[in-house]
Motif scaffolding. Sequence first.
Motif, PDB file in Angstrom:
ATOM      1  N   TYR A 458     -23.161 -31.888  13.989  1.00  0.00           N
ATOM      2  CA  TYR A 458     -22.771 -32.779  15.078  1.00  0.00           C
ATOM      3  C   TYR A 458     -21.274 -32.695  15.359  1.00  0.00           C
ATOM      4  O   TYR A 458     -20.627 -33.688  15.636  1.00  0.00           O
ATOM      5  CB  TYR A 458     -23.167 -34.213  14.717  1.00  0.00           C
ATOM      6  N   ASP A 565     -14.915 -42.866  18.175  1.00  0.00           N
ATOM      7  CA  ASP A 565     -14.486 -43.275  16.829  1.00  0.00           C
ATOM      8  C   ASP A 565     -13.217 -44.112  16.866  1.00  0.00           C
ATOM      9  O   ASP A 565     -12.676 -44.479  15.833  1.00  0.00           O
ATOM     10  CB  ASP A 565     -14.307 -42.055  15.929  1.00  0.00           C
ATOM     11  N   PHE A 596     -31.384 -44.327  13.228  1.00  0.00           N
ATOM     12  CA  PHE A 596     -30.815 -42.989  13.309  1.00  0.00           C
ATOM     13  C   PHE A 596     -31.297 -42.233  14.552  1.00  0.00           C
ATOM     14  O   PHE A 596     -30.761 -41.179  14.855  1.00  0.00           O
ATOM     15  CB  PHE A 596     -31.181 -42.173  12.066  1.00  0.00           C
ATOM     16  N   ALA A 626     -17.826 -45.560  16.458  1.00  0.00           N
ATOM     17  CA  ALA A 626     -18.920 -44.654  16.090  1.00  0.00           C
ATOM     18  C   ALA A 626     -18.302 -43.437  15.423  1.00  0.00           C
ATOM     19  O   ALA A 626     -17.481 -42.744  16.031  1.00  0.00           O
ATOM     20  CB  ALA A 626     -19.720 -44.257  17.317  1.00  0.00           C
ATOM     21  N   SER A 627     -18.679 -43.164  14.189  1.00  0.00           N
ATOM     22  CA  SER A 627     -17.986 -42.145  13.396  1.00  0.00           C
ATOM     23  C   SER A 627     -18.481 -40.735  13.630  1.00  0.00           C
ATOM     24  O   SER A 627     -17.852 -39.779  13.166  1.00  0.00           O
ATOM     25  CB  SER A 627     -18.110 -42.482  11.908  1.00  0.00           C
ATOM     26  N   ALA A 628     -19.587 -40.578  14.336  1.00  0.00           N
ATOM     27  CA  ALA A 628     -20.156 -39.241  14.497  1.00  0.00           C
ATOM     28  C   ALA A 628     -20.731 -39.067  15.892  1.00  0.00           C
ATOM     29  O   ALA A 628     -21.017 -40.035  16.600  1.00  0.00           O
ATOM     30  CB  ALA A 628     -21.240 -38.992  13.452  1.00  0.00           C
ATOM     31  N   SER A 648     -28.795 -39.299  15.619  1.00  0.00           N
ATOM     32  CA  SER A 648     -27.450 -39.434  15.059  1.00  0.00           C
ATOM     33  C   SER A 648     -27.490 -39.152  13.564  1.00  0.00           C
ATOM     34  O   SER A 648     -28.458 -39.524  12.887  1.00  0.00           O
ATOM     35  CB  SER A 648     -26.923 -40.853  15.305  1.00  0.00           C
ATOM     36  N   PRO A 649     -26.446 -38.525  13.000  1.00  0.00           N
ATOM     37  CA  PRO A 649     -26.428 -38.279  11.551  1.00  0.00           C
ATOM     38  C   PRO A 649     -26.083 -39.526  10.743  1.00  0.00           C
ATOM     39  O   PRO A 649     -26.270 -39.543   9.527  1.00  0.00           O
ATOM     40  CB  PRO A 649     -25.336 -37.218  11.398  1.00  0.00           C
ATOM     41  N   VAL A 650     -25.566 -40.551  11.419  1.00  0.00           N
ATOM     42  CA  VAL A 650     -25.233 -41.820  10.762  1.00  0.00           C
ATOM     43  C   VAL A 650     -25.884 -42.937  11.560  1.00  0.00           C
ATOM     44  O   VAL A 650     -26.254 -42.759  12.724  1.00  0.00           O
ATOM     45  CB  VAL A 650     -23.706 -42.032  10.691  1.00  0.00           C
ATOM     46  N   PRO A 651     -26.072 -44.125  10.996  1.00  0.00           N
ATOM     47  CA  PRO A 651     -26.728 -45.204  11.745  1.00  0.00           C
ATOM     48  C   PRO A 651     -25.971 -45.565  13.021  1.00  0.00           C
ATOM     49  O   PRO A 651     -24.734 -45.577  13.049  1.00  0.00           O
ATOM     50  CB  PRO A 651     -26.714 -46.374  10.744  1.00  0.00           C
ATOM     51  N   THR A 653     -24.229 -47.801  15.622  1.00  0.00           N
ATOM     52  CA  THR A 653     -23.491 -49.049  15.482  1.00  0.00           C
ATOM     53  C   THR A 653     -23.965 -50.063  16.517  1.00  0.00           C
ATOM     54  O   THR A 653     -24.714 -49.738  17.445  1.00  0.00           O
ATOM     55  CB  THR A 653     -21.987 -48.798  15.660  1.00  0.00           C
TER      56      THR A 653
END
Length: 684
Positions: A458, A565, A596, A626-628, A648-651, A653
Amino acid sequence: MRVPMTLLAVTAALALCGRVDASTLSWPGATCASTLQACIDGAIDGDRIQISPSTLVDEDIDLAGRSLTLTTPGSAYAQFAPGRSITAITTGGAGVTLTLSRLHLTDGHLWVAQQSAGTSTYAIDHVTLDRVAGTVYLRVGVLGANANASVRESRISGVPASLNNGLVEFVARGGTLNAYAAYNRVVRGNAASSDGAGILVDYATGSGASTGYVRIFGNEVRGVFNRAAIYFSEGLFTSTASSYTAVAVGNVAVCDAGGAAGSGIGFVVNNGSIAAQAVNNSVTGCYVAIAASHWDGSSGTPSIEGVVGNNLLAGNARALSFVSPVADGLSNDYDLIDGGSSTVVLGAHTISAPAGLVTTSAPRLTAASPAVDAADANLLANTIIENGLPLTDIDGLRRAKGARADIGAYESGDLSFDHVATAANTSGHITTLDAHGLTASARVMPTRRTTPGLVNSYEPFGVWWSFGWTIYNEDHATTVAPGKAWNVFVPGTGAGVFTQTASAANSGPWYTRIDDPSTDNQPDRIVLVRHSYSLDGMYENHPVSAFYWPTATGGSNKWYVANADQATLPSGTSFEVYSQPASPNAFRVSVMMGAFLYVIDHPLVNQVPCAELHVTRVTSPTGPAASADFAVDYNVGGSYGGYWFIRSPVPFTAQTQFDVVIDPAQVYACTDVIFANGFDGAMP
C-alpha cells in the motif's frame, strides 16, 4: 417456559402504542413479531420499518393513510412472494409522507395515490418489479387531490396491462401531480403484444381538471411500446381540458425493432395543452422516434408547445412526426438524425448523418460521432437549470465535457483503463502506462488494485509525465513489483477538472483549501484527487485524501486536499482534482471504524472482475489520522465472492468515507453488456 405467540403479539402491539416518538422497527423482531401488516398497523407516523432480507414477505401490504418508511437495511432488497403487491391509496385528510425503498416484487404491483383531498409526498427508490407470468406496474396517482412524487433508481421489467397502461405510470384524474422519474430502467419482456407504454404520464379530467409538472430524466427504456417508450398524454377519454408541463431530458429509448415498430417519445393531447421539452434524448430502432399529435375526436384548440433539441435519433423509420396545427408551437433544432423521414422542416443546425454509435442497441458515441461537441449548450444548460436537474448524463457522470456538450443522452470524453506492471514496462519505482492517445496535458488519476497471488502493498504513489504517463512509488527506494495493478481514470476536460496547488494563502499544516465553483458550498460533491510529480517536481510520500470543512466546525464551506496521515504538506505540492454531482455511479460510502474492508454492492460491478472502480478516501478535518493507504480488491470466492472491496492494511479510523466513481462505458467495453448503466445484472 414457553410464551404463547398471541401474547407476544399483544405485548408488542402495546409497546408500539405507548410510543410518541418515531423510531426504527425491525420486522420480524421483538416489537414486530407478527405479520408485516400488523407491524405497519401498530407503527406511528414517522416510523421506519426495516424488513429482514432473509424473510420472505408472503402477504399483500396496505399502507393507506400511513406516513412511514418501508425499506430494507443496507444494500439488500426485501423479497416479496410472487403475486404479492403493495398499495397505499389514501382518501382525504391532510395527506401522507411515504418512502418505499429496496423492495423486490415479482408478478405484483406497487400503487400509491392520494384522492378526494390533501397533499401527499411519495419517495420511491431502488424498487425492483419483474414479471414471470403476472401483471407488473408501478403507479403513482391523484384523484381530486395533490401529490409530489419521485421514482428513482428502480427497475421494472414486464408487459403493460393494456394499450393505455404503462410499466411505470403517473396518473392524474383531477388535482395536481408533480412527479420526477430519474435513473430508472424499464424493460419490456418478451410477449406477442406490444401495446402500452414504458413510462406513461396520463393527465385527464376526473374530479376536476388535472395539472402538474413531470420531469423524466436519465431513464433507459428498452423494448417495443406502441404508445411510446415515454408517453405524455392529456385528455384520454375526456373532453374537459387539462394542462401540464412535460420534460424529457437525457433518456434513452431503444425499440430494437430495426425501425419496424414502437415509438420512442410521444406527446398527445385531446382538448388541453402540454408544455413540452424533449432535450438530449437518444432514440434508436423505433418506427417513430419523437411524435406530437392529438387524440381522435379532439376539438377546440389543443396544443403542444415547447422545444425538441439536442436529440440523437438513429435507425428509426420516422424521426420527427409532428401533427399540425396541434404541434405548430413545437420547435426543433440541433438534433442528429440518422435515417428516417420527418413531417416538419428540420432546424438549421440539425445534423443529418451517420450517428457513429457503438450499435443502435447500445447507442453510445464513438470518438468519430458527429454528435460529439455538437449540442446547443445554451439549450441544455437552461433546461437543466430551469428544471432543477442534475448536471450529469444518463451514465451519471459529468454532462459538461470537452468544447461543449454532446447531442444525445450520453456524454463522451472520459477514459478508463487498467494498468498492470510488467518487467517490460517497469523500471525501479516507476511503471509506464500504455499510450492510449494521452498527452502531457491529460489528468491521470489511478486507483491501486490488488493482484491475486501477490502480497498486497500500500505504498503511496503518484503520476508523472516522462515521454508518456507513468505511475511511481512516492518512496523511490521501493520498487514496483511486476503484477502490481491500477485502475486508471482520465476525465475529459471541462468543469469539475482542475489542479490544486498548496500555498501559504490556502493551506494549513497538512491540508490545502480548494477554491473552485465546482466544489464550493457543495458537501455532497463526489471528489477524486491524485498527486502529480509533473505539476510540482516533488515527492509526496503520504496517503492523500479529501474532506469538506463546514463553517460550523471552523472551516469555510469548501473542500480540501490533505495528507490523510496528517503529516506536513509542503507549500507547492500539487494535485489533480476531479469533482462531479453524486449519482447512481458516483457515490460516497461510509466505512465501519475498526474494519479492514468495505464491500461495494453495486449492480453494475457485482460479478464483473474486469470493472474498474476509481476511489478517493474522504476524511474529516477533526477526525483521526489514517496511517496507511488503501486498495480496491475483487473477491473471487467466499461469502462475498464476485464483489469489489475497499481494503486497508490497518483498521479504518473513525469518520472514514470513500468517494467512488464507476464509468459505465468501461464496463460495457469489457463485458459487452447492452445498457451498462448501473442497473444491469441479476435482479436483487
